[in-house]
Write an enzyme that holds these catalytic residues in place. Structure first.
Site, PDB file in Angstrom:
ATOM      1  N   LYS A  85       5.398   8.994   8.462  1.00  0.00           N
ATOM      2  CA  LYS A  85       5.242   8.359   9.773  1.00  0.00           C
ATOM      3  C   LYS A  85       6.298   8.751  10.814  1.00  0.00           C
ATOM      4  O   LYS A  85       6.223   9.824  11.387  1.00  0.00           O
ATOM      5  CB  LYS A  85       5.195   6.852   9.568  1.00  0.00           C
ATOM      6  CG  LYS A  85       4.156   6.438   8.479  1.00  0.00           C
ATOM      7  CD  LYS A  85       3.048   5.613   8.961  1.00  0.00           C
ATOM      8  CE  LYS A  85       2.075   5.258   7.850  1.00  0.00           C
ATOM      9  NZ  LYS A  85       0.805   4.814   8.261  1.00  0.00           N
ATOM     10  N   TYR A 111       0.862  -1.180   0.000  1.00  0.00           N
ATOM     11  CA  TYR A 111       0.000   0.000   0.000  1.00  0.00           C
ATOM     12  C   TYR A 111       0.893   1.222   0.000  1.00  0.00           C
ATOM     13  O   TYR A 111       1.886   1.272   0.733  1.00  0.00           O
ATOM     14  CB  TYR A 111      -0.887  -0.026   1.256  1.00  0.00           C
ATOM     15  CG  TYR A 111      -1.667   1.234   1.488  1.00  0.00           C
ATOM     16  CD1 TYR A 111      -2.743   1.562   0.670  1.00  0.00           C
ATOM     17  CD2 TYR A 111      -1.334   2.101   2.529  1.00  0.00           C
ATOM     18  CE1 TYR A 111      -3.470   2.733   0.882  1.00  0.00           C
ATOM     19  CE2 TYR A 111      -2.059   3.264   2.751  1.00  0.00           C
ATOM     20  CZ  TYR A 111      -3.115   3.575   1.923  1.00  0.00           C
ATOM     21  OH  TYR A 111      -3.827   4.730   2.137  1.00  0.00           O
ATOM     22  N   ASP A 171       9.656   2.709  -0.835  1.00  0.00           N
ATOM     23  CA  ASP A 171       8.658   3.380  -0.004  1.00  0.00           C
ATOM     24  C   ASP A 171       8.937   3.039   1.461  1.00  0.00           C
ATOM     25  O   ASP A 171       8.555   1.992   1.972  1.00  0.00           O
ATOM     26  CB  ASP A 171       7.249   2.948  -0.420  1.00  0.00           C
ATOM     27  CG  ASP A 171       6.178   3.696   0.368  1.00  0.00           C
ATOM     28  OD1 ASP A 171       6.548   4.475   1.278  1.00  0.00           O
ATOM     29  OD2 ASP A 171       4.980   3.495   0.096  1.00  0.00           O
TER      30      ASP A 171
HETATM   31  N1  PMP Z   1       3.215   4.168   2.001  1.00  0.00           N
HETATM   32  C1  PMP Z   1       3.167   3.223   2.942  1.00  0.00           C
HETATM   33  C2  PMP Z   1       4.141   2.092   2.912  1.00  0.00           C
HETATM   34  C3  PMP Z   1       2.216   3.297   3.966  1.00  0.00           C
HETATM   35  O1  PMP Z   1       2.169   2.343   4.907  1.00  0.00           O
HETATM   36  C4  PMP Z   1       1.320   4.384   3.984  1.00  0.00           C
HETATM   37  C5  PMP Z   1       0.272   4.544   5.076  1.00  0.00           C
HETATM   38  N2  PMP Z   1      -0.035   3.458   5.827  1.00  0.00           N
HETATM   39  C6  PMP Z   1       1.416   5.347   2.971  1.00  0.00           C
HETATM   40  C7  PMP Z   1       2.379   5.220   2.006  1.00  0.00           C
HETATM   41  C8  PMP Z   1       0.499   6.540   2.962  1.00  0.00           C
HETATM   42  O2  PMP Z   1       0.842   7.397   3.980  1.00  0.00           O
HETATM   43  P1  PMP Z   1      -0.195   8.462   4.576  1.00  0.00           P
HETATM   44  O3  PMP Z   1      -1.245   7.691   5.292  1.00  0.00           O
HETATM   45  O4  PMP Z   1       0.647   9.336   5.447  1.00  0.00           O
HETATM   46  O5  PMP Z   1      -0.745   9.222   3.415  1.00  0.00           O
END
Ligand code: PMP
Length: 432
Positions: free
Chosen positions: A272, A142, A244
């Site tokens: 995060k 994701y 990512d």
């Molecule tokens: N990339 C990864 C690997 C994630 O786990 C997440 C959110 N869980 C995102 C992108 C998206 O981040 P955000 O919720 O801050 O938009």
């Protein structure tokens, strides 16, 4: 445990907000959605006053602890100087310096506000740099809520078609059909399938985007050599390798997965743990690629580099740089992992504990899942029942088996012991 106040808030909120929440993942059911009062350190209190040892940690951002005093103090200082200027502050430059110092593959960086923004901009940069349009992603990974990558993320793998010719399955209505043509998705950790797919498509592929540890599928780790294989394929075909690190960055090591797996991507995305819970994120990478920004490639935003997020990132990264925080987090995580393995063993339950100690989970009834298709055969029903019983004892991992257990610096040895004791009780009580 009492739930009356949460229920009353849900009744009010559901009249005003879809599902009564501000992000779909926070809805747990019409009569099971909890509302929070406050959180401090490793603990969280719901509006009914129930206290939990928190292993959700807001889906990962809290790396030090909730309301961490040193971070809050820096943010408070920033508040008095104003937080948004449409100009750049020295603190932003300092945060960029810290990120570049910590992350092996990052030579230049731009600050944004969320992981979604970071991956969205990274895709544009990769497309602009290569002049190609397709993106290859892996099933079960994701990368945020924008339309480009919401394919084959957390769905049921039965919608993904045959393993030999996977179908990128859209995860929501509302995604333009044409974007389907720009996505290739393949199971994670499959060397042969990745090689085959690229052999036929490489000339259209701008980027491969990878969550190094499946932070949205139970913390499954890369097989030895898989990330290096992606690196090699990207170099061979002139494809941009986007790592990512939204979940792994500033959590599994100071230099994230790049450090742990000794890999240098072309671009990396962070969010995060970067701000210990405040809204701040980043995309960064090789100078040559990042320097397309502003030279024909657009990137920006009103809140990018906002004073609150930047002050939090400055304080968080300073602590990570100067103190053995992530080592401590990993040590406690290893203790929890080992304890869980032993408890499952004693209870005679086949459970595979996988992931990095700072973000891990377990799958019941299967051995070493390497991708989402394999993991989906685990006993998820039983996992849900275990989580419900843990909540009753004040222990709060996410109820969703895809979401890892997150550790933070504020979890004490006593918290880990209390969690293991609760798990022992729960396994006696909840039979498979
Ligand atoms: N990339 C990864 C690997 C994630 O786990 C997440 C959110 N869980 C995102 C992108 C998206 O981040 P955000 O919720 O801050 O938009």
């Amino acid at each position: 445990m009492k739930r009356q106040k949460s229920q009353a808030l849900w009744d009010r909120a559901s009249e005003l907000m879809p599902l009564g929440v501000n992000s779909n993942f926070r809805y747990w059911g019409d009569d099971a959605t909890l509302y929070v009062q406050r959180a401090e350190g490793a603990y969280l209190w719901d509006v009914d006053g129930n206290r939990y040892i928190d292993y959700r940690l807001a889906f990962g951002p809290i790396i030090l602890g909730h309301a961490y005093p040193a971070v809050n103090a820096r943010v408070r200082e920033a508040l008095d100087s104003g937080v948004l200027f449409a100009m750049t502050s020295e603190a932003e430059v300092r945060v960029a310096e810290r990120i570049v110092a910590l992350c092996p593959g990052v030579e230049k960086v731009r600050l944004v506000n969320s992981g979604t923004e970071a991956t969205m901009h990274a895709l544009r940069v990769a497309r602009a740099y290569t002049g190609r349009e397709k993106i290859l992603k892996f099933e079960g990974q994701y990368h945020g809520f924008h339309d480009y990558l919401m394919f084959s993320t957390y769905g049921d793998p039965s919608a993904y078609g045959s393993r030999r010719s996977p179908i990128p399955a859209p995860m929501t209505s509302g995604i333009p059909r044409c974007l389907h043509d720009l996505i290739l998705s393949v199971p994670y950790n499959d060397f042969e399938l990745l090689e085959q797919t690229l052999r036929h498509t490489w000339h259209d592929v701008a980027a491969i985007i990878v969550e190094p540890i499946l932070g949205n599928c139970a913390g499954i780790e890369p097989l030895p050599g898989f990330l290096a294989f992606i690196r090699e394929q990207c170099t061979r075909y002139g494809i941009v390798f986007i790592l990512d690190e939204v979940k792994s960055g500033f959590r599994i090591a100071r230099g994230g997965a790049q450090e742990v797996y000794d890999i240098v991507p072309d671009l990396a995305t962070y969010a995060k743990a970067l701000g210990n819970g405040y809204p701040v994120a980043a995309l960064g990478g090789k100078r040559e690629i990042m320097d397309t920004i502003g030279r024909g490639v657009s990137q920006g935003g009103t809140f990018c580099g906002n004073g609150v997020g930047v002050a939090a990132a400055d304080a968080t990264l300073e602590l990570l740089q100067t103190q053995p925080i992530l080592e401590t987090v990993a040590e406690r995580g290893r203790k929890l992992q080992a304890g869980l393995r032993s408890i499952f063993g004693q209870a005679g339950i086949q459970a595979n504990v996988h992931g990095h100690p700072a973000m891990f989970s377990f799958s019941i009834g299967i051995h070493n899942p390497a991708d989402q298709r394999a993991w989906a055969r685990s006993d998820r029903d039983y996992y849900l029942r275990l989580m419900a019983a843990l909540y009753e004892r004040g222990i709060m991992p996410d109820y969703d088996p895809r979401e890892p257990w997150f550790l933070c610096y504020s979890h004490s040895d006593a918290d880990i012991d209390a969690t293991l004791n609760a798990m022992e009780d729960v396994l006696r009580e909840v039979k498979r």
